[in-house]
Design a protein around this motif. Sequence first.
Motif, short mmCIF file in Angstrom:
data_model
loop_
_atom_site.label_atom_id
_atom_site.label_comp_id
_atom_site.label_asym_id
_atom_site.label_seq_id
_atom_site.Cartn_x
_atom_site.Cartn_y
_atom_site.Cartn_z
N GLN A 710 -74.96 14.89 -48.71
CA GLN A 710 -75.10 13.77 -47.79
C GLN A 710 -75.86 14.17 -46.51
O GLN A 710 -75.58 15.20 -45.90
N GLY A 711 -76.80 13.31 -46.11
CA GLY A 711 -77.50 13.49 -44.84
C GLY A 711 -78.21 14.82 -44.74
O GLY A 711 -79.02 15.19 -45.60
N GLY A 712 -77.89 15.58 -43.70
CA GLY A 712 -78.56 16.84 -43.45
C GLY A 712 -77.91 18.04 -44.10
O GLY A 712 -78.38 19.17 -43.91
N LEU A 713 -76.83 17.84 -44.89
CA LEU A 713 -76.13 18.98 -45.48
C LEU A 713 -77.03 19.79 -46.42
O LEU A 713 -77.04 21.01 -46.39
N ARG A 714 -77.77 19.09 -47.26
CA ARG A 714 -78.65 19.79 -48.19
C ARG A 714 -79.75 20.53 -47.44
O ARG A 714 -80.18 21.62 -47.83
N GLU A 715 -80.21 19.93 -46.33
CA GLU A 715 -81.23 20.56 -45.49
C GLU A 715 -80.72 21.85 -44.86
O GLU A 715 -81.47 22.82 -44.70
N VAL A 716 -79.44 21.89 -44.52
CA VAL A 716 -78.85 23.07 -43.90
C VAL A 716 -78.54 24.14 -44.93
O VAL A 716 -78.89 25.32 -44.76
N ALA A 717 -77.88 23.76 -46.02
CA ALA A 717 -77.38 24.75 -46.95
C ALA A 717 -78.43 25.22 -47.96
O ALA A 717 -78.34 26.35 -48.47
N GLY A 718 -79.40 24.40 -48.28
CA GLY A 718 -80.41 24.82 -49.25
C GLY A 718 -79.79 25.21 -50.56
O GLY A 718 -78.95 24.49 -51.11
N GLU A 719 -80.19 26.39 -51.06
CA GLU A 719 -79.67 26.86 -52.34
C GLU A 719 -78.40 27.70 -52.18
O GLU A 719 -77.89 28.25 -53.17
N ALA A 720 -77.86 27.76 -50.97
CA ALA A 720 -76.72 28.63 -50.70
C ALA A 720 -75.41 27.89 -50.75
O ALA A 720 -74.47 28.22 -50.02
N ALA A 721 -75.29 26.87 -51.57
CA ALA A 721 -74.05 26.11 -51.66
C ALA A 721 -73.88 25.59 -53.08
O ALA A 721 -74.84 25.47 -53.84
N ARG A 722 -72.63 25.28 -53.44
CA ARG A 722 -72.32 24.59 -54.67
C ARG A 722 -72.09 23.12 -54.31
O ARG A 722 -71.27 22.82 -53.44
N TYR A 723 -72.84 22.22 -54.95
CA TYR A 723 -72.80 20.81 -54.58
C TYR A 723 -72.01 20.00 -55.59
O TYR A 723 -71.95 20.33 -56.79
N PHE A 724 -71.42 18.90 -55.11
CA PHE A 724 -70.79 17.93 -56.00
C PHE A 724 -71.10 16.54 -55.48
O PHE A 724 -71.41 16.35 -54.29
N ALA A 725 -71.04 15.57 -56.35
CA ALA A 725 -71.37 14.19 -55.98
C ALA A 725 -70.21 13.56 -55.23
O ALA A 725 -69.03 13.78 -55.56
N VAL A 726 -70.55 12.78 -54.21
CA VAL A 726 -69.53 12.10 -53.41
C VAL A 726 -68.66 11.21 -54.29
O VAL A 726 -69.17 10.47 -55.14
N GLY A 727 -67.36 11.30 -54.10
CA GLY A 727 -66.43 10.48 -54.85
C GLY A 727 -65.96 11.07 -56.16
O GLY A 727 -65.01 10.57 -56.77
N ASN A 728 -66.58 12.14 -56.60
CA ASN A 728 -66.22 12.78 -57.87
C ASN A 728 -65.21 13.89 -57.58
O ASN A 728 -65.55 15.06 -57.47
N THR A 729 -63.95 13.50 -57.47
CA THR A 729 -62.90 14.47 -57.13
C THR A 729 -62.75 15.53 -58.21
O THR A 729 -62.51 16.70 -57.92
N ALA A 730 -62.92 15.14 -59.46
CA ALA A 730 -62.81 16.11 -60.56
C ALA A 730 -63.89 17.17 -60.46
O ALA A 730 -63.64 18.36 -60.72
N ALA A 731 -65.12 16.77 -60.05
CA ALA A 731 -66.19 17.75 -59.91
C ALA A 731 -65.89 18.72 -58.79
O ALA A 731 -66.17 19.92 -58.87
N LEU A 732 -65.32 18.21 -57.68
CA LEU A 732 -64.94 19.10 -56.57
C LEU A 732 -63.87 20.08 -57.03
O LEU A 732 -63.96 21.29 -56.74
N ALA A 733 -62.87 19.60 -57.75
CA ALA A 733 -61.82 20.50 -58.24
C ALA A 733 -62.38 21.55 -59.18
O ALA A 733 -62.00 22.74 -59.10
N GLN A 734 -63.32 21.16 -60.06
CA GLN A 734 -63.90 22.12 -60.99
C GLN A 734 -64.71 23.18 -60.25
O GLN A 734 -64.66 24.36 -60.61
N ALA A 735 -65.45 22.76 -59.20
CA ALA A 735 -66.22 23.74 -58.41
C ALA A 735 -65.28 24.73 -57.74
O ALA A 735 -65.57 25.94 -57.68
N MET A 736 -64.15 24.27 -57.23
CA MET A 736 -63.18 25.17 -56.61
C MET A 736 -62.64 26.17 -57.63
O MET A 736 -62.53 27.38 -57.36
N VAL A 737 -62.30 25.67 -58.81
CA VAL A 737 -61.75 26.54 -59.86
C VAL A 737 -62.79 27.56 -60.30
O VAL A 737 -62.50 28.76 -60.45
N ASP A 738 -64.03 27.12 -60.53
CA ASP A 738 -65.09 28.02 -60.99
C ASP A 738 -65.29 29.18 -60.01
O ASP A 738 -65.38 30.35 -60.41
#
Length: 793
Positions: A710-738
């Motif tokens: 969202q917004g400037g987050l991708r501009e700040v983090a670039g390739e140094a982050a794991r991203y998930f789609a807004v509203g997809n709680t299951a995707a966020l949980a999976q990223a945490m587990v991974d």
Amino acid sequence: MGWQRRGMKFLNPLRRTNPRRVALIAALLVPLGLLHAFVLAEICIAATDILFLAVMVREQNFAWARQGWFVLALLWWGWLMVCSLPLPGIGLVTAGWTLGFLQAFVVIRLLLFAVALQSWVLTTEAARRTLWVALALSCLWIGVESWQQYLTGHNVFGDPRWADGALTGPFFKPRAGAVYGHLLFVALLPPVMWLYGRGRNWQRLAGVGLAVLGVATSVLIGQRMPTADVVLGLVLVAMFVAQLRRVALVALVVGGLVLAATPVISPPTYGKLVGETYRNLSHFTLSPYGELYTRGITMGLASPWHGWGYNGFRVYCPQPRFATGFPALGIVPTEIGRGACNLHPHNYYVQAFTDAGAPGLSLFILLGLTWLMGAFPAGSRRHEAVSVGVFIGIATFLWPFGSTDEFPALYMLGWFFLLLGLGLPALARRGEGGETLVILPRRETFSPQGAGAVALIVHRFARALPGSVVLGRACLGAFDDVAFVPVRGGFGMLRAIWRLRPAVIEVHQSARLALFLALVCRGSRVLIVLHNEPASLRGLKSRFGRWVTLHGVDCVVCVSDYVRGRFMEGLRGPEAAVLHNPLSLEALPPRAAVRERVVLFVGRVNAEKGADSFVAACALALGRMPGWSARMMGGHWYGPDSPQTPFVARIRAEAAGVGVEFAGARPHGEVLAAMARAAIVVVPSRWAEPFGLTALEAMASGAALITTRQGGLREVAGEAARYFAVGNTAALAQAMVDLALDASAREALAAAGLIRAKQFNTPVLAARLRGLRTGRERLNPATNEANGILEHG
């Protein structure tokens, strides 16, 4: 552009000489001309104006013409010329083309002279000091000649006292008192403050003696209004110069004693100052001044929208229709035999009313206030004594209760415009030298305990850029490693600006304030820094508001390319600049060698920041992450006083239900320390983050980052982050587990974040901000490559 190049050839001789030096010499001759040769003064003023305009045209520099006071002066002058047009067919009954319109037209020469002194001739300390010497010598000359006339009966030219007993000093007519009264504090304050500030008693006594001598001289000259000017000046000295309050009191008392002794030492002075003053005040409305003011106000009320034009009072005052007086107020009809008519009404404000009606009077009052605010003294230290003295000189000209000459008759107003040029802040080359004043948003607290994102950013830049002064609301425990000026309310802010007179004003978030300061502080370069979505800020919600801001301030700075894009939607013209938020890497807490198995949420606890998504994801993930825990740090707002809203209460309860620790709002240093220990930091923002400072802090602290795009987050983090789609709680949980179960992936992401964070180090971005402040650098939007971005959902 060929015609411009050909036109500039006429200005080539200016390249082979030093026009500023010539103009300074001309300005230094003006006091001599005002004393003894008005033609010389006119020639020197005209020469200064012509040289100034020629150089400004050659350099294509017109910043001086956009100053608030000069714009107001042009409006007043333009309206005065319109009112002086002899066009009876449309109701303009004036003194005629020569006596009215032409005389109004040439007023511009004095306005140009003042702005030339302020913004070109007197921009160096040496030039200002030299003009002060010329004014001080003029005052000394008048004083010496007054004493010579008092002691010997004649001045150096053989002229005696005036018929009414007033000393004329070096003049034939009684003009000494008025000029001396306006210049006295300009000349007297610097030596008095220097002497009185010395350590030895004889030096302090010498300072007191010099002040007493100056005041006693004014009393002996024997003119009523100049003596009142001196009393006003002593009051202002006591207000602005704390260390001279006793001196002002002693001078006032001794001046009163001299006045009491005048029946013996100078009977004509007593008759003038005491006898005539008593007679005039006891029946003021029947005195010559009362008659003049009544007749002038009557004339103004008879033509309230446009008055009678310049010199209209002189021409039409004798007409019987203006002799009515104000019977309802007990003011009897005026009579010429009692002094109801003269060349002018002897008060600037009554004259402004009769010359140009209520609009002209309103503009003149605003202009006078602008002059006084511009010359407002910056302090009371010894090196600012000239500023205090000049302010007093300007105030004695403009106070509304004075009996004055015609505005702007040269022999008195020439001194006023000299003082104005010396007293108004020099219009230096914009962005060069001087301090940078950084104005925080109204709600921001500039302290380690309560600082929000904007205050933290401002603090980092202020530490990196010496000469920065931060202005914000008063608070306890403010940052003590940068200059901070606490203010209360708009008046306090304006007073601080007038005192500091910064070369650059950097306003954060408030577009309306930036536009206002760009209008009234034309000597300063004004920047507006936008930290939020423009549509959420007052003054920027419409395309027109953004267009006005873009063209009204010197530079619009956005904290991300996303914000810049939102600001520039539908706009053409100059581009807004992009300057990312900084992070002082060296000031961060040391990173833990062994990271805690903690998934950390940091940020304001509301729906926009995704606090509920984090709790819901933890409910799905923590059972699949043995040995791991989750923690939340944040509240509804920053600092320990963050309120307990219903949303915060709900999240606190839900977090406790799924085993998430809820720490609440914590000081920023404690938050950074927690980031330096946590293995994973989650920034689950739903709203379009203007920048994403929390994400940057997480990367710089060595944590693996999970966030949205969202917004400037991708501009700040670039390739140094794991991203998930807004509203997809299951995707966020999976990223945490991974990341929790894959140490190598977690460490690789953390290493990439550390490299990425170096691009935002404060010294790197501070150098770019310095360029924006000076106008020497224009930041283009940064391009962030998204190659290799990892996404889930």
